[in-house]
Design a protein around this motif. Structure first.
Motif, PDB file in Angstrom:
ATOM      1  N   TRP A   1       0.814  -1.220   0.000  1.00  0.00           N
ATOM      2  CA  TRP A   1       0.000   0.000   0.000  1.00  0.00           C
ATOM      3  C   TRP A   1       0.849   1.272   0.000  1.00  0.00           C
ATOM      4  CZ3 TRP A   1      -4.207   2.244  -1.316  1.00  0.00           C
ATOM      5  CH2 TRP A   1      -4.507   3.512  -0.814  1.00  0.00           C
ATOM      6  N   PRO A   2       1.922   1.387   0.818  1.00  0.00           N
ATOM      7  CA  PRO A   2       2.705   2.631   0.815  1.00  0.00           C
ATOM      8  C   PRO A   2       3.351   2.947  -0.534  1.00  0.00           C
ATOM      9  CG  PRO A   2       3.202   1.327   2.760  1.00  0.00           C
ATOM     10  CD  PRO A   2       2.424   0.437   1.829  1.00  0.00           C
ATOM     11  N   GLY A   3       3.423   1.993  -1.436  1.00  0.00           N
ATOM     12  CA  GLY A   3       4.006   2.236  -2.743  1.00  0.00           C
ATOM     13  C   GLY A   3       2.981   2.122  -3.848  1.00  0.00           C
ATOM     14  N   LEU A   4       2.841   0.926  -4.402  1.00  0.00           N
ATOM     15  CA  LEU A   4       1.983   0.720  -5.569  1.00  0.00           C
ATOM     16  C   LEU A   4       0.507   0.951  -5.284  1.00  0.00           C
ATOM     17  CD1 LEU A   4       3.644  -2.471  -7.108  1.00  0.00           C
ATOM     18  CD2 LEU A   4       3.833  -0.114  -7.908  1.00  0.00           C
ATOM     19  N   GLY A   5       0.033   0.526  -4.110  1.00  0.00           N
ATOM     20  CA  GLY A   5      -1.389   0.678  -3.808  1.00  0.00           C
ATOM     21  C   GLY A   5      -1.822   2.126  -3.783  1.00  0.00           C
ATOM     22  N   ARG A   6      -1.087   2.926  -3.038  1.00  0.00           N
ATOM     23  CA  ARG A   6      -1.413   4.356  -2.949  1.00  0.00           C
ATOM     24  C   ARG A   6      -1.256   5.032  -4.310  1.00  0.00           C
ATOM     25  NH1 ARG A   6      -1.118   8.589   0.840  1.00  0.00           N
ATOM     26  NH2 ARG A   6      -1.818  10.462  -0.252  1.00  0.00           N
ATOM     27  N   GLN A   7      -0.210   4.650  -5.043  1.00  0.00           N
ATOM     28  CA  GLN A   7       0.012   5.256  -6.350  1.00  0.00           C
ATOM     29  C   GLN A   7      -1.124   4.948  -7.313  1.00  0.00           C
ATOM     30  OE1 GLN A   7       3.615   4.051  -8.370  1.00  0.00           O
ATOM     31  NE2 GLN A   7       3.047   5.129 -10.250  1.00  0.00           N
ATOM     32  N   MET A   8      -1.605   3.698  -7.298  1.00  0.00           N
ATOM     33  CA  MET A   8      -2.682   3.322  -8.222  1.00  0.00           C
ATOM     34  C   MET A   8      -3.936   4.149  -7.965  1.00  0.00           C
ATOM     35  SD  MET A   8      -4.227  -0.436  -9.128  1.00  0.00           S
ATOM     36  CE  MET A   8      -5.659  -0.599 -10.204  1.00  0.00           C
ATOM     37  N   LEU A   9      -4.314   4.295  -6.699  1.00  0.00           N
ATOM     38  CA  LEU A   9      -5.499   5.103  -6.403  1.00  0.00           C
ATOM     39  C   LEU A   9      -5.284   6.562  -6.790  1.00  0.00           C
ATOM     40  CD1 LEU A   9      -6.793   2.667  -4.975  1.00  0.00           C
ATOM     41  CD2 LEU A   9      -7.559   4.238  -3.209  1.00  0.00           C
ATOM     42  N   ASP A  10      -4.096   7.087  -6.549  1.00  0.00           N
ATOM     43  CA  ASP A  10      -3.798   8.475  -6.915  1.00  0.00           C
ATOM     44  C   ASP A  10      -3.886   8.676  -8.427  1.00  0.00           C
ATOM     45  OD1 ASP A  10      -3.432   9.254  -4.309  1.00  0.00           O
ATOM     46  OD2 ASP A  10      -1.247   9.150  -4.364  1.00  0.00           O
ATOM     47  N   GLU A  11      -3.364   7.703  -9.189  1.00  0.00           N
ATOM     48  CA  GLU A  11      -3.380   7.806 -10.652  1.00  0.00           C
ATOM     49  C   GLU A  11      -4.811   7.814 -11.175  1.00  0.00           C
ATOM     50  OE1 GLU A  11      -0.852   8.249 -12.584  1.00  0.00           O
ATOM     51  OE2 GLU A  11       0.949   7.519 -11.582  1.00  0.00           O
ATOM     52  N   ILE A  12      -5.640   6.926 -10.663  1.00  0.00           N
ATOM     53  CA  ILE A  12      -7.035   6.860 -11.125  1.00  0.00           C
ATOM     54  C   ILE A  12      -7.786   8.126 -10.737  1.00  0.00           C
ATOM     55  CG2 ILE A  12      -9.202   5.581 -10.993  1.00  0.00           C
ATOM     56  CD1 ILE A  12      -7.524   3.099 -10.215  1.00  0.00           C
ATOM     57  N   GLU A  13      -7.598   8.555  -9.496  1.00  0.00           N
ATOM     58  CA  GLU A  13      -8.307   9.738  -9.006  1.00  0.00           C
ATOM     59  C   GLU A  13      -7.921  10.988  -9.791  1.00  0.00           C
ATOM     60  OE1 GLU A  13     -10.610  12.341  -6.671  1.00  0.00           O
ATOM     61  OE2 GLU A  13     -10.696  10.169  -6.988  1.00  0.00           O
ATOM     62  N   ARG A  14      -6.661  11.083 -10.164  1.00  0.00           N
ATOM     63  CA  ARG A  14      -6.193  12.273 -10.890  1.00  0.00           C
ATOM     64  C   ARG A  14      -6.771  12.338 -12.296  1.00  0.00           C
ATOM     65  NH1 ARG A  14      -0.130  11.979 -12.123  1.00  0.00           N
ATOM     66  NH2 ARG A  14      -0.967  10.672 -13.799  1.00  0.00           N
ATOM     67  N   ASP A  15      -6.761  11.201 -13.009  1.00  0.00           N
ATOM     68  CA  ASP A  15      -7.189  11.196 -14.399  1.00  0.00           C
ATOM     69  C   ASP A  15      -8.681  10.945 -14.589  1.00  0.00           C
ATOM     70  OD1 ASP A  15      -4.557  11.631 -15.034  1.00  0.00           O
ATOM     71  OD2 ASP A  15      -4.126   9.553 -15.592  1.00  0.00           O
ATOM     72  N   TYR A  16      -9.324  10.314 -13.605  1.00  0.00           N
ATOM     73  CA  TYR A  16     -10.754   9.991 -13.693  1.00  0.00           C
ATOM     74  C   TYR A  16     -11.449  10.381 -12.390  1.00  0.00           C
ATOM     75  CZ  TYR A  16      -9.487   7.432 -17.882  1.00  0.00           C
ATOM     76  OH  TYR A  16      -9.001   7.096 -19.120  1.00  0.00           O
ATOM     77  N   PRO A  17     -11.617  11.698 -12.168  1.00  0.00           N
ATOM     78  CA  PRO A  17     -12.185  12.165 -10.897  1.00  0.00           C
ATOM     79  C   PRO A  17     -13.609  11.701 -10.630  1.00  0.00           C
ATOM     80  CG  PRO A  17     -12.022  13.955 -12.501  1.00  0.00           C
ATOM     81  CD  PRO A  17     -11.277  12.801 -13.079  1.00  0.00           C
ATOM     82  N   SER A  18     -14.298  11.180 -11.646  1.00  0.00           N
ATOM     83  CA  SER A  18     -15.663  10.682 -11.418  1.00  0.00           C
ATOM     84  C   SER A  18     -15.669   9.232 -10.956  1.00  0.00           C
ATOM     85  CB  SER A  18     -16.495  10.805 -12.702  1.00  0.00           C
ATOM     86  OG  SER A  18     -15.963   9.978 -13.730  1.00  0.00           O
ATOM     87  N   ALA A  19     -14.498   8.606 -10.882  1.00  0.00           N
ATOM     88  CA  ALA A  19     -14.426   7.204 -10.474  1.00  0.00           C
ATOM     89  C   ALA A  19     -14.768   7.048  -8.997  1.00  0.00           C
ATOM     90  CB  ALA A  19     -13.024   6.649 -10.741  1.00  0.00           C
TER      91      ALA A  19
END
Length: 279
Positions: free
Chosen positions: A101-119
């Motif tokens: 979670w401190p690496g890939l998990g958090r990054q994945m959620l950040d990436e989705i949230e940034r590019d797809y804010p309606s997700a």
């Protein structure tokens, strides 16, 4: 299957008696008893032993409990997702190994949230066994983990290797016998490789099943441990940890497992995987 009866069964197990279950559910004891008997009749199995002091699970009850919890969790998730307001886009329920979670998990959620804010996103921590179970029941749509058995309808995406390095709170530390050494179980074949490398050393007095917990403990005590490189990066930069020279470096693969059905609604998946591979 009647979900009310399933929830009643779980409430009986949690409270330890039919009386306390009836109080929590705000129904009569006879209603609780009727629901339980109906469930047992439908399954054709006795789920609970009745005692004067309460109840206990039968062997069949133990087995059914896991599925009952999954059914209730799925129902709650379904109610949540079908009540989303208009404008909601893609949905992703992500399970993540606690050490990732401190690496890939958090990054994945950040990436989705940034590019797809309606997700609509949710994240669930778990070990490899739980993540596999949750994927199988549909409680989660994807899992970031180290090693997992995939099944039909699931796709495994390789996210690259992670290095496991020995770190110490003391600069100049050398590999070898250390009363403050902490063993972190990295799963897979790490134990075999570790034993081969340190066959002549004494066993560690303290061990952890999570690198996150081990790091937290290490920050409050002098000692050394094998930790994922990404997890130790901040403490290393702050001078709180030091890489141990001449200590063997181990590796383990990281994976993203996705539900094929859920992934059909994820226009962001390939882009996110690409950025995770670059991290």
């Amino acid at each position: 299957m009647n979900l009310v009866a399933v929830n009643t069964f779980l409430t009986i197990v949690e409270t330890g008696s039919l009386v306390r279950a009836s109080e929590r559910l705000n129904v009569t004891q006879s209603t609780v008893t009727a629901r339980l008997k109906g469930l047992e009749a439908e399954l054709g199995q006795t789920l609970l032993h009745r005692h004067k002091s309460g109840v206990s699970l039968t062997s069949n009850g133990f087995r059914f409990r896991r599925y009952a919890e999954g059914m209730i969790d799925l129902w709650r998730q379904a109610r949540q997702e079908t009540s989303f307001p208009k404008g909601v886009g893609t949905v992703c329920n992500l399970g993540c190994h606690v050490d990732l979670w401190p690496g890939l998990g958090r990054q994945m959620l950040d990436e989705i949230e940034r590019d797809y804010p309606s997700a609509v996103l949710s994240a669930w921590p778990g070990n490899q066994v739980l993540l596999e179970q949750w994927l199988g029941t549909g409680l989660i749509d994807a899992a970031i983990t180290y090693r997992i058995t995939t099944h039909e309808g699931q796709t495994m995406h390789t996210l690259g290797e992670e290095r496991l390095i020995m770190y110490s709170t003391r600069p100049g530390h050398r590999p070898g016998a250390d009363p403050g050494y902490i063993y972190v179980d990295a799963g897979g074949d790490f134990g075999r490789r570790y034993t081969a490398a340190y066959s002549s050393e004494d066993f560690a007095r303290i061990s952890f099943g999570s690198a996150v917990w081990a790091l937290e403990y290490l920050m409050d005590h002098d000692g050394a441990a094998y930790l994922p490189e990404h997890l130790a990066r901040q403490a290393l930069a702050a001078g709180q940890l030091h890489a141990v020279d001449d200590a063997p470096v181990f590796t383990r693969e990281r994976y993203l497992i996705t539900s094929d059905k859920a992934a059909t609604g994820w226009p962001w998946l390939s882009d996110v995987i690409g950025r995770l591979l670059q991290s």
